[in-house]
Design a protein around this motif. Sequence first.
Motif, PDB file in Angstrom:
ATOM      1  N   PHE A  13       4.270  11.357  -5.502  1.00 43.56           N
ATOM      2  CA  PHE A  13       2.809  11.214  -5.006  1.00 43.56           C
ATOM      3  C   PHE A  13       2.281  12.640  -5.279  1.00 43.56           C
ATOM      4  N   GLN A  14       0.771  12.648  -5.282  1.00 45.83           N
ATOM      5  CA  GLN A  14       0.113  13.715  -5.413  1.00 45.83           C
ATOM      6  C   GLN A  14       0.039  14.063  -4.320  1.00 45.83           C
ATOM      7  N   ASP A  15       0.718  15.153  -3.495  1.00 45.59           N
ATOM      8  CA  ASP A  15       0.904  15.626  -2.245  1.00 45.59           C
ATOM      9  C   ASP A  15      -0.280  16.601  -1.746  1.00 45.59           C
ATOM     10  N   GLU A  16      -0.978  17.169  -2.841  1.00 45.65           N
ATOM     11  CA  GLU A  16      -2.004  17.999  -2.426  1.00 45.65           C
ATOM     12  C   GLU A  16      -3.355  17.082  -2.139  1.00 45.65           C
ATOM     13  N   GLU A  17      -3.432  16.002  -2.889  1.00 49.40           N
ATOM     14  CA  GLU A  17      -4.381  14.754  -2.263  1.00 49.40           C
ATOM     15  C   GLU A  17      -4.229  14.386  -1.119  1.00 49.40           C
ATOM     16  N   PHE A  18      -3.223  14.063  -0.748  1.00 46.26           N
ATOM     17  CA  PHE A  18      -2.739  13.333   0.502  1.00 46.26           C
ATOM     18  C   PHE A  18      -3.038  14.463   1.802  1.00 46.26           C
ATOM     19  N   ASN A 125     -19.248   1.642  -5.291  1.00 42.31           N
ATOM     20  CA  ASN A 125     -19.736   0.332  -5.382  1.00 42.31           C
ATOM     21  C   ASN A 125     -19.566  -0.346  -4.397  1.00 42.31           C
ATOM     22  N   GLU A 126     -20.309  -0.313  -3.328  1.00 39.58           N
ATOM     23  CA  GLU A 126     -20.287  -1.192  -1.965  1.00 39.58           C
ATOM     24  C   GLU A 126     -19.042  -0.589  -1.599  1.00 39.58           C
ATOM     25  N   ASN A 127     -17.864  -1.242  -1.323  1.00 35.78           N
ATOM     26  CA  ASN A 127     -16.671  -0.711  -0.470  1.00 35.78           C
ATOM     27  C   ASN A 127     -15.593  -0.354  -1.323  1.00 35.78           C
ATOM     28  N   ILE A 128     -15.996   0.135  -2.590  1.00 33.98           N
ATOM     29  CA  ILE A 128     -15.058   0.411  -3.656  1.00 33.98           C
ATOM     30  C   ILE A 128     -15.276   2.064  -3.943  1.00 33.98           C
ATOM     31  N   ILE A 129     -14.515   2.814  -3.693  1.00 35.95           N
ATOM     32  CA  ILE A 129     -14.585   4.108  -4.280  1.00 35.95           C
ATOM     33  C   ILE A 129     -13.607   4.760  -5.178  1.00 35.95           C
ATOM     34  N   ILE A 130     -13.830   5.524  -6.055  1.00 32.31           N
ATOM     35  CA  ILE A 130     -12.593   5.931  -7.230  1.00 32.31           C
ATOM     36  C   ILE A 130     -13.063   7.124  -7.338  1.00 32.31           C
ATOM     37  N   ALA A 131     -12.065   8.022  -7.322  1.00 29.82           N
ATOM     38  CA  ALA A 131     -12.155   9.379  -7.895  1.00 29.82           C
ATOM     39  C   ALA A 131     -11.003   9.306  -8.931  1.00 29.82           C
ATOM     40  N   LYS A 132     -11.390   9.764 -10.250  1.00 31.21           N
ATOM     41  CA  LYS A 132     -10.422   9.753 -11.392  1.00 31.21           C
ATOM     42  C   LYS A 132      -9.675  10.909 -11.380  1.00 31.21           C
ATOM     43  N   THR A 133     -10.101  12.030 -11.049  1.00 28.42           N
ATOM     44  CA  THR A 133      -9.184  13.336 -10.937  1.00 28.42           C
ATOM     45  C   THR A 133      -8.968  13.954  -9.473  1.00 28.42           C
ATOM     46  N   PRO A 134      -7.712  14.321  -9.497  1.00 27.56           N
ATOM     47  CA  PRO A 134      -7.293  14.955  -8.299  1.00 27.56           C
ATOM     48  C   PRO A 134      -8.265  16.295  -7.559  1.00 27.56           C
ATOM     49  N   ASP A 135      -8.982  16.578  -8.401  1.00 24.94           N
ATOM     50  CA  ASP A 135      -9.976  17.700  -8.136  1.00 24.94           C
ATOM     51  C   ASP A 135     -11.262  16.811  -7.261  1.00 24.94           C
ATOM     52  N   GLN A 136     -11.177  15.829  -7.191  1.00 27.41           N
ATOM     53  CA  GLN A 136     -12.254  15.039  -6.554  1.00 27.41           C
ATOM     54  C   GLN A 136     -11.752  14.558  -5.195  1.00 27.41           C
ATOM     55  N   ARG A 137     -10.624  15.062  -4.675  1.00 25.49           N
ATOM     56  CA  ARG A 137     -10.070  14.518  -3.418  1.00 25.49           C
ATOM     57  C   ARG A 137     -11.116  14.964  -2.184  1.00 25.49           C
ATOM     58  N   GLN A 138     -11.555  16.171  -2.193  1.00 26.61           N
ATOM     59  CA  GLN A 138     -12.426  16.489  -1.096  1.00 26.61           C
ATOM     60  C   GLN A 138     -13.736  15.650  -1.230  1.00 26.61           C
ATOM     61  N   GLN A 139     -14.418  15.396  -2.243  1.00 28.44           N
ATOM     62  CA  GLN A 139     -15.460  14.603  -2.373  1.00 28.44           C
ATOM     63  C   GLN A 139     -15.435  13.117  -2.023  1.00 28.44           C
ATOM     64  N   LEU A 140     -13.971  12.838  -2.246  1.00 27.95           N
ATOM     65  CA  LEU A 140     -13.741  11.331  -1.923  1.00 27.95           C
ATOM     66  C   LEU A 140     -13.420  11.199  -0.335  1.00 27.95           C
ATOM     67  N   ALA A 141     -12.796  12.190   0.196  1.00 27.97           N
ATOM     68  CA  ALA A 141     -12.717  12.025   1.685  1.00 27.97           C
ATOM     69  C   ALA A 141     -13.966  12.224   2.263  1.00 27.97           C
ATOM     70  N   GLU A 142     -14.932  13.035   2.005  1.00 30.33           N
ATOM     71  CA  GLU A 142     -16.132  13.376   2.547  1.00 30.33           C
ATOM     72  C   GLU A 142     -16.911  12.043   2.396  1.00 30.33           C
ATOM     73  N   LYS A 143     -16.980  11.359   1.251  1.00 30.56           N
ATOM     74  CA  LYS A 143     -17.509  10.102   1.166  1.00 30.56           C
ATOM     75  C   LYS A 143     -17.136   8.847   2.038  1.00 30.56           C
ATOM     76  N   ILE A 144     -15.801   8.705   2.256  1.00 35.55           N
ATOM     77  CA  ILE A 144     -15.347   7.731   2.698  1.00 35.55           C
ATOM     78  C   ILE A 144     -15.644   8.135   4.205  1.00 35.55           C
ATOM     79  N   SER A 145     -15.484   9.420   4.834  1.00 39.66           N
ATOM     80  CA  SER A 145     -15.807   9.779   6.209  1.00 39.66           C
ATOM     81  C   SER A 145     -17.224   9.523   6.332  1.00 39.66           C
TER      82      SER A 145
END
Length: 163
Positions: A13-18, A125-145
Amino acid sequence: MVKVIMVVSQKGFQDEEFYDMKKIFESKWVLTFGASQLKVLAYGVAGKDLLPNMDISEIKVHEYDGIVFIGGEGASSFHNNPQILQLAKEFFSEKKIVSALDHAVPILLNAGLIDSVPDEDFFVNENIIIAKTPDQRQQLAEKISEILVGDKFEGLKKKYMHG
């Protein structure tokens, strides 16, 4: 309190993402829980391991606000896993956040939640959020939060941290 399950493969698993996402979530008052196939040590690709809080069979959808499928090469073991696909479908049908990063994105496709992998690197899109690269993990966590906590964070911050 807002709670999110972060699902990792047992190996690869991508531990840095986690760990980066967990840090951001917790700074925004989002409780995180790790889950994997087994409740034994999971091995990350960059050398950080994780002892999951639970195995995937223990996840009760009604107790959580969202699920994040962490990427890494090991995520391919989930692409056609019936338990994983069912979890994704249940979270989606309950209108909870369903998210995936890089190698985990095919889970959402195989669960029938998306028709194709989006062209955009970051997709909401509604309740689905996708980040296609590991570099977007911060953006993903911020958006979910932002979606799950929103303005509540500032009120909690003032109440418990005095500003």
